[in-house]
Write an enzyme that holds these catalytic residues in place. Structure first.
Site: not given
Ligand code: TRH
Length: 374
Positions: A15, A270
Site C-alpha cells: 500500500d 503488487e
Molecule cells: O509487501 P507486499 O506483500 O505488499 C502488499 C500488501 O500486503 C498489501 O496489503 C496487498 O494488498 C498487496 O501486497 C497486494 O508486496 P509489494 O506490493 O511488492 O510491496 C513491497 C514494497 O516494498 C515494494 O514497494 C518494494 C518494497 N521493497 C523495498 O523497498 N525494499 C526491499 O528490500 C524489498 C524486498 C521491497
C-alpha cells in the site's frame, strides 16, 4: 494542480510502496503539489529511510508527507483526491469536499488485476449517499485500464545498469554482493512458502551455481528451517552449488536496481510484481493470498495474458512453477521444465516489458483522467 493521496497500511509494504511511488511521480513529472497522508509512518520509513516516523509533516522528494492521525485536523481539500485501495477518507474530509465551492475529483485507486472485468469498470463513477461522485481507477496491463506505475526515465536507468557490467558490479558491490563468475543471480521476496525447501533442494544440485539474494522478510522462517541455522544478514551460506545471502531490507530505489541485476526475480504482492516486470527478467509471482482463494483467479488471469506468445512448453513451465509456488506444492518437476526454457523466458520478459511500456503510465493516465473530467 493539488492532489491528496490517502494511504492506510493494511499490512506489509504494498500500500505504501504504490502510493509513495505515485506521489513522487506526480510531483516530479506532472508538476503537481502532492500531500500523501499515511496512517503508519514506520512502513514508509522502511522503504524510504529518510522518512522520520515521528513527524506529523515532512517534505520528502518534493512530496508533503502527512501523518494521517486521529482525530482528523481539518484541511482544505485538494483538486483531486485519491483514496488508495478503498481506504475510506476521513468523514470530516469528505464533509469539507461536499461543502467546497470547487469541483473536486474523488478517485478510488484499485488493486492491480489482469481479470477481464477490470476494463469494464475502469473509470466508472459511483454516486455516494451524500451526492458526491467517486470514480474507480484501475491499474492494469491492457489499453482499457489505467496502466502501470512507470517513471519516465525508469527504463533508461535500468538499461544503464543492465547493459554495463561495470555498473552492475558496482551496484552489487555496494550491497556487499560478490558473485562467482558464471553464477545465476536470483532474488527472493515472498510470503511464507512451503515450496521453498523443495526449490532450494533443486538449486543445490544444479550444474550452474546459483547466488540467491534474500531481502529479510516473511520468508526468513522457511529459509532458516531449511538451512538448519539462523541466517545472518550479509554473510553468504553455501549448500552444494547454492549460495544464499540474506540482505537487509533496502530502500525502494535499491530494490529496483537489485531486480535489474538478477537473472530471475521471485517477487510478491503488487508493487514488486510490477517492478520485476520492468526489470525485463523472468519472474515468479507469489500473489497476495486472499480469503476464499480469490487470488487464484487473478493469478490465472495474469498468466493467461503473460504467457501469450510463448511456446506451449514455455507457457506450461511458467504455469507449472507459478501454480506450485503459490500452492506450496513440489517444485522439482516444473522447475526442471522451466530451466529447459530459460532462454525463451528471458527473451519473453524483455518483449513483455517493452510492450507494457507503450501505453501511458499510471500517473500520466491519472492526470489525463482529471483533465478530461474538468
Ligand atoms: O509487501 P507486499 O506483500 O505488499 C502488499 C500488501 O500486503 C498489501 O496489503 C496487498 O494488498 C498487496 O501486497 C497486494 O508486496 P509489494 O506490493 O511488492 O510491496 C513491497 C514494497 O516494498 C515494494 O514497494 C518494494 C518494497 N521493497 C523495498 O523497498 N525494499 C526491499 O528490500 C524489498 C524486498 C521491497
Amino acid at each position: 494542480m493539488r492532489w491528496d493521496i490517502f494511504c492506510r497500511v493494511v499490512d506489509n509494504y504494498g500500500d505504501i510502496g504504490v502510493t509513495w511511488r505515485l506521489a513522487r511521480q506526480l510531483v516530479a513529472e506532472q508538476g503537481a503539489a502532492v500531500r500523501l497522508w499515511v496512517d503508519d509512518m514506520t512502513a514508509l520509513a522502511r522503504i524510504c529511510p529518510q522518512a522520520d516516523s515521528e513527524l506529523a509533516s515532512q517534505c520528502l522528494h518534493g512530496v508533503e508527507v502527512r501523518s494521517w492521525a486521529q482525530p482528523w485536523q481539518a484541511v482544505e481539500p485538494a483538486n483531486a483526491v485519491i483514496e488508495a485501495f478503498a481506504c475510506e477518507l476521513p468523514a470530516d474530509y469528505v464533509s469539507t469536499m461536499l461543502a467546497s465551492p470547487a469541483r473536486i475529483l474523488w478517485l478510488n485507486l484499485e488493486y492491480l488485476s489482469a481479470e477481464d472485468w477490470v476494463e469494464g469498470c475502469h473509470g466508472l463513477p459511483s454516486l455516494q449517499g451524500n451526492g458526491l461522485q467517486k470514480f474507480f481507477f484501475f491499474p492494469g496491463f491492457t489499453a482499457g485500464t489505467g496502466g502501470l506505475l512507470r517513471e519516465q526515465d525508469l527504463l533508461v536507468r535500468r538499461d544503464a545498469v543492465q547493459q554495463d557490467p561495470v555498473a552492475r558490479e558496482r551496484f552489487l558491490k555496494s550491497m556487499d554482493v560478490h558473485i562467482a563468475p558464471g553464477s545465476r543471480l536470483i532474488s527472493l521476496f515472498a510470503y511464507e512458502n512451503a515450496a521453498l525447501a523443495d526449490w532450494l533442494d533443486c538449486l543445490t544440485s544444479h550444474v550452474t551455481p546459483t547466488h540467491l539474494l534474500v531481502p529479510e522478510g516473511r520468508i526468513m522462517g522457511d529459509l532458516q528451517r531449511w538451512l538448519g541455522q539462523p541466517s545472518e544478514i550479509g554473510s553468504p551460506v553455501h549448500r552444494g552449488s547454492l549460495t544464499i545471502q540474506v540482505l537487509p531490507f533496502m530502500q525502494q530505489e535499491q530494490y529496483d536496481a537489485l531486480l535489474w541485476c538478477c537473472d530471475l526475480n521471485l517477487i510478491r504482492g503488487e508493487d514488486s510484481f510490477v517492478r520485476a516486470q520492468w526489470a525485463a527478467r523472468p519472474l515468479v509471482w507469489h500473489i497476495y493470498p486472499q480469503e476464499e482463494g480469490a487470488h487464484w483467479d487473478k493469478l490465472e488471469a495474469f498468466m493467461a495474458l503473460y504467457c501469450h506468445g510463448l511456446s506451449a512448453a514455455a507457457a506450461a513451465a511458467v504455469q507449472g512453477v507459478w501454480r506450485a509456488w503459490n500452492a506450496g506444492a513440489p517444485l522439482a518437476q516444473p522447475w526442471s521444465e522451466w530451466l529447459r526454457c530459460e532462454d525463451e523466458l528471458a527473451a519473453h520478459a524483455r518483449a513483455w516489458a517493452k510492450r507494457q511500456a507503450v501505453p501511458a503510465d499510471l500517473a500520466a493516465a491519472l492526470v489525463q483522467f482529471y483533465r478530461n473530467w474538468l
